[in-house]
Design an enzyme around this catalytic site. Sequence first.
Site, PDB file in Angstrom:
ATOM      1  N   THR A  82       0.833  -1.200   0.000  1.00  0.00           N
ATOM      2  CA  THR A  82       0.000   0.000   0.000  1.00  0.00           C
ATOM      3  C   THR A  82       0.867   1.248   0.000  1.00  0.00           C
ATOM      4  O   THR A  82       0.448   2.301  -0.483  1.00  0.00           O
ATOM      5  CB  THR A  82      -0.947  -0.010   1.217  1.00  0.00           C
ATOM      6  OG1 THR A  82      -1.613  -1.277   1.281  1.00  0.00           O
ATOM      7  CG2 THR A  82      -1.984   1.079   1.112  1.00  0.00           C
TER       8      THR A  82
ATOM      9  N   ASN B 131       3.927 -13.177   1.755  1.00  0.00           N
ATOM     10  CA  ASN B 131       3.436 -13.906   0.584  1.00  0.00           C
ATOM     11  C   ASN B 131       2.333 -13.104  -0.095  1.00  0.00           C
ATOM     12  O   ASN B 131       1.240 -12.951   0.451  1.00  0.00           O
ATOM     13  CB  ASN B 131       2.902 -15.278   1.004  1.00  0.00           C
ATOM     14  CG  ASN B 131       2.483 -16.119  -0.194  1.00  0.00           C
ATOM     15  OD1 ASN B 131       3.165 -16.122  -1.218  1.00  0.00           O
ATOM     16  ND2 ASN B 131       1.380 -16.839  -0.081  1.00  0.00           N
ATOM     17  N   ILE B 132       2.631 -12.572  -1.275  1.00  0.00           N
ATOM     18  CA  ILE B 132       1.651 -11.779  -2.012  1.00  0.00           C
ATOM     19  C   ILE B 132       1.797 -12.101  -3.500  1.00  0.00           C
ATOM     20  O   ILE B 132       2.357 -11.336  -4.288  1.00  0.00           O
ATOM     21  CB  ILE B 132       1.792 -10.268  -1.697  1.00  0.00           C
ATOM     22  CG1 ILE B 132       0.730  -9.452  -2.429  1.00  0.00           C
ATOM     23  CG2 ILE B 132       3.204  -9.764  -1.952  1.00  0.00           C
ATOM     24  CD1 ILE B 132       0.521  -8.060  -1.887  1.00  0.00           C
TER      25      ILE B 132
ATOM     26  N   LYS C 178       3.240 -12.911   6.677  1.00  0.00           N
ATOM     27  CA  LYS C 178       2.037 -12.178   6.295  1.00  0.00           C
ATOM     28  C   LYS C 178       1.576 -12.767   4.976  1.00  0.00           C
ATOM     29  O   LYS C 178       2.312 -12.741   3.991  1.00  0.00           O
ATOM     30  CB  LYS C 178       2.306 -10.683   6.142  1.00  0.00           C
ATOM     31  CG  LYS C 178       1.078  -9.921   5.628  1.00  0.00           C
ATOM     32  CD  LYS C 178       1.383  -8.488   5.223  1.00  0.00           C
ATOM     33  CE  LYS C 178       0.124  -7.849   4.635  1.00  0.00           C
ATOM     34  NZ  LYS C 178       0.368  -6.479   4.128  1.00  0.00           N
ATOM     35  N   ASP C 179       0.358 -13.287   4.948  1.00  0.00           N
ATOM     36  CA  ASP C 179      -0.159 -13.918   3.730  1.00  0.00           C
ATOM     37  C   ASP C 179      -1.306 -13.086   3.164  1.00  0.00           C
ATOM     38  O   ASP C 179      -2.361 -12.968   3.771  1.00  0.00           O
ATOM     39  CB  ASP C 179      -0.638 -15.332   4.028  1.00  0.00           C
ATOM     40  CG  ASP C 179      -0.887 -16.134   2.763  1.00  0.00           C
ATOM     41  OD1 ASP C 179      -1.696 -15.671   1.937  1.00  0.00           O
ATOM     42  OD2 ASP C 179      -0.276 -17.202   2.592  1.00  0.00           O
ATOM     43  N   SER C 180      -1.083 -12.500   1.995  1.00  0.00           N
ATOM     44  CA  SER C 180      -2.087 -11.678   1.320  1.00  0.00           C
ATOM     45  C   SER C 180      -2.606 -12.349   0.061  1.00  0.00           C
ATOM     46  O   SER C 180      -3.154 -11.693  -0.822  1.00  0.00           O
ATOM     47  CB  SER C 180      -1.491 -10.305   0.971  1.00  0.00           C
ATOM     48  OG  SER C 180      -1.131  -9.593   2.126  1.00  0.00           O
TER      49      SER C 180
END
Length: 266
Positions: free
Chosen positions: A37, A124-125, A151-153
Amino acid sequence: MITPLDAHGNIDYNATNILIKYLEGINVDYLFPMGSTGVFPYFTLKERKDFLKFVRENSKKPIMAGVGSSSINEVNELMKFSMDIGIEAAVLMPPYYIKLNQEAIYHYYKEILSSNDMDLLIYNIPQFTNKIDPETVKNLKSEFSSVKGVKDSSADIRGFMEMLSLSDDDFAVFQGQDDLLFTSLELGASGGVCGTTNFSDGIVRLYHEYKNNREMALKIEKNDVIPLMKKLGKYQFPNAYYEYFYKKNNINGGYRPPMYRVGIEI
């Protein structure tokens, strides 16, 4: 965190201070500058360092610094800088542009982790970068004590559940999609790292209510989080996040191309 910009597309530090105070006011646990972001790829290394330094100097909240880059040298430089100025942890996604297999992704992280002692959250994105599989995360976690979580997006609940199987007292699993936070907490997630906190306290209220009043948390998701995500999802990411923040705070903010004003109503 978004990276607030002025009418000329330069970082607006007055607006950044407004954002910091807002995030502190809604009681987030960490600040996360220079993530997705925050459109980190649009900034030079110097701009990224300057922004990280400003956030560090203007908040006592713990900070997770986005250090993403396909260049290992740049990642190492950003991690060393972040440690030197007292930032607590780094967040790093896999490389992007060139398609990599899991062995290559493992060696990318191994090279970086072998050179740095800083706590790291794997990001993870796969919408934007190469995908890192749970097995690769598991291997890195077992080899390096500095790997503290993921962090998994991905918005892939089945994949997220595989990540959750890795969680323990020393390894946290965070959801990166705001409208999946409630479901993820039900499955055992540690929490969320969510973009709408830049201008809405819905996610923070959901997280805290979940501990004591599950039905209220579900109501917040239904009435606040999901409608907001649907509204934001109509526009090019993350332009609407910036415009929403600017309008809410009466800021004459700007955009750095290829970003542009989308005309969202708040």
